[in-house]
Design a protein around this motif. Structure first.
Motif, short mmCIF file in Angstrom:
data_model
loop_
_atom_site.label_atom_id
_atom_site.label_comp_id
_atom_site.label_asym_id
_atom_site.label_seq_id
_atom_site.Cartn_x
_atom_site.Cartn_y
_atom_site.Cartn_z
N LEU A 141 39.11 41.52 40.56
CA LEU A 141 38.42 40.52 40.77
C LEU A 141 37.01 40.98 41.51
O LEU A 141 35.84 40.70 41.03
CB LEU A 141 38.94 39.42 41.77
CG LEU A 141 38.01 38.27 42.52
CD1 LEU A 141 37.44 37.32 41.14
CD2 LEU A 141 38.63 37.53 43.49
N ILE A 142 37.19 41.85 42.35
CA ILE A 142 35.90 42.59 43.08
C ILE A 142 35.18 43.41 42.40
O ILE A 142 34.02 43.77 42.26
CB ILE A 142 36.38 43.14 44.27
CG1 ILE A 142 37.31 44.42 44.20
CG2 ILE A 142 36.87 42.41 45.53
CD1 ILE A 142 37.59 45.37 45.33
N ALA A 177 29.81 39.12 37.08
CA ALA A 177 29.92 37.79 36.73
C ALA A 177 28.98 36.72 37.45
O ALA A 177 28.41 35.93 36.78
CB ALA A 177 31.52 37.37 36.77
N LEU A 178 28.70 36.90 38.54
CA LEU A 178 27.79 36.47 39.49
C LEU A 178 26.39 36.42 39.03
O LEU A 178 25.60 35.42 38.68
CB LEU A 178 27.81 36.70 40.92
CG LEU A 178 29.14 36.30 41.76
CD1 LEU A 178 28.78 37.14 43.08
CD2 LEU A 178 29.04 34.68 41.96
N VAL A 192 37.63 28.97 45.13
CA VAL A 192 38.52 29.94 44.11
C VAL A 192 40.08 29.93 44.34
O VAL A 192 40.82 29.95 43.39
CB VAL A 192 37.76 31.28 44.24
CG1 VAL A 192 38.57 32.36 43.73
CG2 VAL A 192 36.35 31.17 43.75
N THR A 224 33.59 28.72 49.00
CA THR A 224 33.52 29.06 47.78
C THR A 224 34.99 29.93 47.53
O THR A 224 35.63 29.77 46.72
CB THR A 224 32.41 30.18 47.49
OG1 THR A 224 31.33 29.42 47.41
CG2 THR A 224 32.70 30.70 46.16
N GLU A 246 34.92 42.68 39.10
CA GLU A 246 33.98 41.94 38.03
C GLU A 246 33.01 40.81 38.64
O GLU A 246 32.21 40.48 38.07
CB GLU A 246 35.17 41.26 37.22
CG GLU A 246 35.79 41.76 36.22
CD GLU A 246 35.11 42.52 35.09
OE1 GLU A 246 34.25 41.86 34.52
OE2 GLU A 246 35.61 43.65 34.63
N LEU A 247 33.32 40.53 40.05
CA LEU A 247 32.83 39.54 40.70
C LEU A 247 31.13 39.68 40.56
O LEU A 247 30.17 38.82 40.32
CB LEU A 247 33.14 39.36 41.84
CG LEU A 247 32.52 38.00 42.67
CD1 LEU A 247 32.84 36.82 41.78
CD2 LEU A 247 33.02 37.90 43.96
#
Length: 163
Positions: free
Chosen positions: A101-102, A108-109, A132, A128, A104-105
Motif C-alpha cells: 500500500l505505501i 496512485a494519488l 479506506v 480517509t 503504491e499510494l
C-alpha cells in the motif's frame, strides 16, 4: 501538537532496538547471517539490538529485510504509529499489505488526483484512513461471501453435473 518527549533519543533508540531485536528473533536466522546479509559488522548488530547503538535508516531497513520482514512498512509503522504497533505486525499479512500500500499510494494519488493532488488537506487524513479501512473490510466480506457461494456450488456438483 507533537509530544517532544516521545521523540527523545534514548526512548527512540530503545523502541527501535526492541523492534529490530524482535524481528531478528522471529526470523529464525542466526545473527551472523543477518549481519552479513545486512552488511553490518556482527558487533554493531549486537549493540544495535540491545539499544547501545543507533542504526542508520539504511541499516534498520537492511536488518528488517534480512530478517524477512517488510522493511518499509515496519519503519513507517515505527515512525507513524510507534514501536509497539510495528512489533505487533511483524510477520503478518497486514504488514505485507501495508508495505504494498505505501509503495503504491503516492503514484496512485498522483495518477487518480492529477492536479487535484495539491488541493488535498491534511485534516482529511484521519477520515480517509477510516474510509479506506471500511472499504477494505467490505471487500474482505464480499470475498468471503463469494468463497462461501462457490463452496456451496462446488458441494452440490457431483461428477461435473448438478444434483
Amino acid at each position: 501538537m507533537i509530544d517532544m518527549g516521545v521523540l527523545g533519543e534514548t526512548q527512540t533508540r530503545q523502541e527501535l532496538a526492541h523492534l529490530l531485536h524482535t524481528a531478528v528473533e522471529r526470523s529464525g536466522r542466526n545473527r551472523c547471517e543477518i549481519a552479513r546479509e545486512a552488511d553490518i559488522h556482527k558487533d554493531a548488530l549486537r549493540r544495535t539490538l540491545i539499544g547501545e547503538r543507533s542504526p542508520s535508516v539504511g541499516e534498520a531497513l537492511r536488518i528488517l529485510a534480512s530478517s524477512g520482514m517488510p522493511p518499509h512498512a515496519h519503519m513507517l509503522l515505527f515512525l507513524g504509529a510507534g514501536g509497539d504497533q510495528a512489533t505487533r505486525w511483524l510477520q503478518t499479512d497486514i504488514a505485507r499489505f501495508f508495505e504494498e500500500l505505501i509503495c503504491e499510494l503516492p503514484a496512485a494519488l498522483e495518477r487518480v488526483l492529477g492536479n487535484q493532488v495539491h488541493d488535498v488537506k491534511p485534516r482529511w487524513a484521519k477520515g480517509t484512513a477510516h474510509r479506506v479501512a471500511r472499504l477494505l473490510a467490505d471487500h474482505i466480506d464480499e470475498l468471503e461471501r463469494k468463497d462461501a457461494l462457490l463452496g456451496d456450488i462446488f458441494a452440490t456438483t457431483v461428477g461435473g453435473r448438478h444434483d
